[in-house]
Design an enzyme around this catalytic site. Structure first.
Site: not given
Length: 298
Positions: A83, A114
């Site tokens: 953004e 992960e």
């Protein structure tokens, strides 16, 4: 830290019978728990402010802001990073989001990603991490190997590092130079850290990137003066930004924007200082792009 002892893995008594209540009561329980999240973030505001100052110093010196996370944490980092270019007109590479498992993991669970320490290090190597960059490791549990290894590698290079987690004393918190640890308590659904912990992480990331952009001159008053008009909504927003900043009308704002190739900052200085586009841009350049400095010092 043992998984069963983590706050984020604890059982929430407020939701112990959530499977037996009405739909409306389910919503009330979830919403009541969500209300506690901003209070948890409030308690770590000094830590967030310290991180913003460090990030701004590094980015001002040519560094980047790098988010590193797995699962929900990684996706939130990517969301925040993506953004920044349209909102603040920065280059896409200035704020980077990395997720364990790569792009595929944005929409899919990647088995074991992960837990890969090598993955965290390699992802940072692949973007040519340097000592000028800031690495923000994000992990609700604070124990994610991908993130911990990435933070360790970043510190070895001399990077400034920030660790965001929701468990006090976690490995992420102790590995990073700066720790941001909003304690949101046990989740409504036990262990579902995409809920309160994820909300807390989003609030923190909002502050980190927004604080960076404000301190970088990308905001005048509360206006996003470097917004890029990539669609009709943002085209109209540019006009409104110039109007609100200067008190001119829509026609004057549009004329100024056209004259300066739709750069809000330049248009604002043009109107307020009664300058042509070239001179307005020159003065902005002389003051590092800060409208406030152009107005206050001239």
């Amino acid at each position: 830290m043992q998984l069963e002892k983590m706050i984020t893995e604890g059982s929430n008594t407020a939701s112990a019978e959530i499977d037996r209540v009405s739909t409306l009561e389910m919503c009330r329980i979830i919403n009541d728990e969500d209300k506690t999240v901003p209070l948890a973030v409030d308690r770590v505001l000094p830590d967030i402010a310290a991180a913003i100052d460090v990030i701004h110093a590094q980015v001002s010196g040519g560094g980047r802001l790098i988010y590193l996370g797995a699962g929900t944490s990684g996706r939130l980092g990517i969301l925040d990073a993506s953004e920044c270019p349209p909102t603040y007109g920065v280059k896409p590479g200035l704020v980077v989001g990395l997720i364990a498992g790569g792009e595929y993991a944005i929409q899919h669970a990647v088995e074991g990603a992960e837990d890969s320490r090598e993955g965290g290090v390699n992802d940072l190597k692949n973007i040519n991490l340097t000592a000028q960059d800031v690495v923000v490791g994000i992990a609700a549990s604070g124990r994610t190997p991908y993130v911990i290894a990435g933070l360790e590698y970043a510190r070895q290079l001399g990077c400034r590092t920030v660790g965001i987690s929701c468990n006090p004393g976690s490995a992420v918190s102790t590995t990073a130079e700066f720790a941001i640890t909003p304690i949101v308590g046990a989740e409504v659904v036990t262990g579902s850290s995409r809920m309160k912990a994820g909300t807390a992480q989003k609030l923190v990331l909002n502050m980190l990137s927004t604080g960076l952009m404000i301190k970088s001159g990308k905001v005048f008053g509360n206006l996003m003066v470097d917004v890029v008009a990539t669609n009709e909504k943002l085209h109209v927003r540019q006009v409104n930004i110039v109007k609100n900043a200067t008190g001119c009308n829509a026609e004057q704002a549009e004329a100024a924007l056209i004259a300066c190739e739709r750069n809000c900052k330049t248009a604002i200085v043009m109107v307020l200082k009664n300058l042509d586009a070239a001179e307005a841009k020159k003065r902005l350049d002389q003051h590092g792009g800060f409208i406030r400095q152009v107005l206050d010092k001239e």
